[in-house]
Every structure is written in structure tokens, then in C-alpha cells.
Design an enzyme around this catalytic site. Structure first.
Site, PDB file in Angstrom:
ATOM      1  N   GLY A  54       0.830  -1.210   0.000  1.00 58.41           N
ATOM      2  CA  GLY A  54       0.000   0.000   0.000  1.00 58.41           C
ATOM      3  C   GLY A  54       0.856   1.248   0.000  1.00 58.41           C
TER       4      GLY A  54
ATOM      5  N   HIS B  89       5.304   2.669  -7.700  1.00 58.70           N
ATOM      6  CA  HIS B  89       4.322   1.601  -7.937  1.00 58.70           C
ATOM      7  C   HIS B  89       3.614   1.814  -9.280  1.00 58.70           C
ATOM      8  CE1 HIS B  89       4.116   1.456  -3.328  1.00 58.70           C
ATOM      9  NE2 HIS B  89       4.621   0.285  -3.683  1.00 58.70           N
TER      10      HIS B  89
END
Ligand code: PAF
Length: 175
Positions: A27, A33
Site C-alpha cells: 500500500g 508503484h
């Protein structure tokens, strides 16, 4: 974009996928990412992202506790970056019988960061292997930013003879 919380449901859906890219995360989604997701979308028909803060890879309890957990924001960002599936499991789904204490990985795990972080890379290999067994992706994407992690995972997947290809992606950082 489908958000999946159930391991059973996920396994069923994954069985139908033929060309799947997997981006494992804890997360707190950032530009790095997103670049892995882009690469996955270029190379695969669909992309799945996991969000799971893997307790066993933290050497300090405090670091685990204060790790950012911003699920709503993460989901919002992933939705805007062409992700097909998000898997958000419980600890029990990933570790129904506890950690794999016998996992064997490259001795490179004892060098560099590994000197100060005993069993850190074993813990990463353990969790990534578990996700791989559930998702069965064609490709899995890691950033070159965590070069030691990437090299250890490449070696691990080769030795374990997984069909999943480990892909390294160039480092992208937030300003
Ligand atoms: O690089 C990370 O964020 C983590 O080590 C990973 C690969 C998601 C495993 O928990």
C-alpha cells in the site's frame, strides 16, 4: 476494477486469466508503484495489485505499526491507473498456518541490507511465494530501487522453477 477481499473468490477469477501481471505492494501507493503498473499493462493483458502490510518482514515492531495505511487513497489512485484487480487479503488468508521458517533463499540475503535485517528477505520471499501460488501470474514486477530484493527474488523464482517471470523496472521516485 474489481476489489477482492476473498481468497476463494480470487483463486476462481485468476484461473480464467491467461496473461496476468502482478504488482505486489504494501500500500501507500506512489509513483514507483505506478511505473510498475504501467510496465505490467504494457506487457500483460491484465494487472493485479496486492495490498498487504507484511508484518514478518519488519525488523522493528514500531516500523510495522507506523507503516502508512491509506487504503481509500490507494484504491482511488489504482482506479485511475488502469488496474484490473486489487487483492486485499487478511493475515489469515496469507498465513493460515503461520510463516514458513524453513524457506531457503540466496546467501546474498545476508549481505548489504541483510546484515542489519535478519530474515527480512526470507520474509519477503515467503509472502511473495504465497501470493504467487494464489494468483499464478505470468509476470511479477519489482522496482530496481530495491535492487537486493529484486535479485533475491529473481534467484528464488529460478531455483523454485516457477513459470512466473520476475521483471525489474527502473527506479522512479516522488520529487
Ligand atoms: O517491496 C515491497 O513493498 C515489499 O517487500 C513486497 C514485495 C510488497 C513484499 O511485502
Amino acid at each position: 476494477m474489481k476489489i477482492i477481499f476473498s481468497k476463494k473468490k480470487l483463486i476462481k477469477i485468476m484461473q480464467k486469466e491467461k496473461n496476468l501481471g502482478f504488482v505486489p505492494t504494501m500500500g501507500a501507493i506512489h509513483k514507483g508503484h505506478i511505473s510498475l503498473i504501467k510496465k505490467s499493462n504494457e506487457e500483460c493483458a491484465k494487472t493485479i495489485v496486492s495490498i498487504f502490510v507484511n508484518k514478518q518482514q519488519f525488523n522493528k515492531k514500531r516500523d510495522y505499526e507506523k507503516y502508512p495505511r491509506i487504503l481509500r487513497k490507494d484504491i482511488f489512485i489504482l482506479k485511475n491507473n488502469k488496474v484490473d484487480y486489487i487483492y486485499i487479503p487478511t493475515i489469515k488468508q496469507i498465513y493460515p498456518y503461520g510463516y514458513n521458517k524453513k524457506i531457503v533463499i540466496s546467501s546474498f540475503s545476508k549481505k548489504l541490507c541483510g546484515i542489519h535485517r535478519p530474515r527480512h528477505f526470507e520474509a519477503i520471499a515467503d509472502v511473495v511465494e504465497r501470493f504467487t501460488n494464489i494468483i499464478n501470474p505470468n509476470k511479477i514486477f519489482f522496482g530496481e530501487k530495491d535492487m537486493q530484493q529484486l535479485l533475491i527474488m529473481k534467484d528464488f523464482f529460478k531455483k523454485m522453477k516457477y513459470k512466473t517471470k520476475v521483471i525489474g523496472c527502473k527506479t522512479i521516485r516522488e520529487n
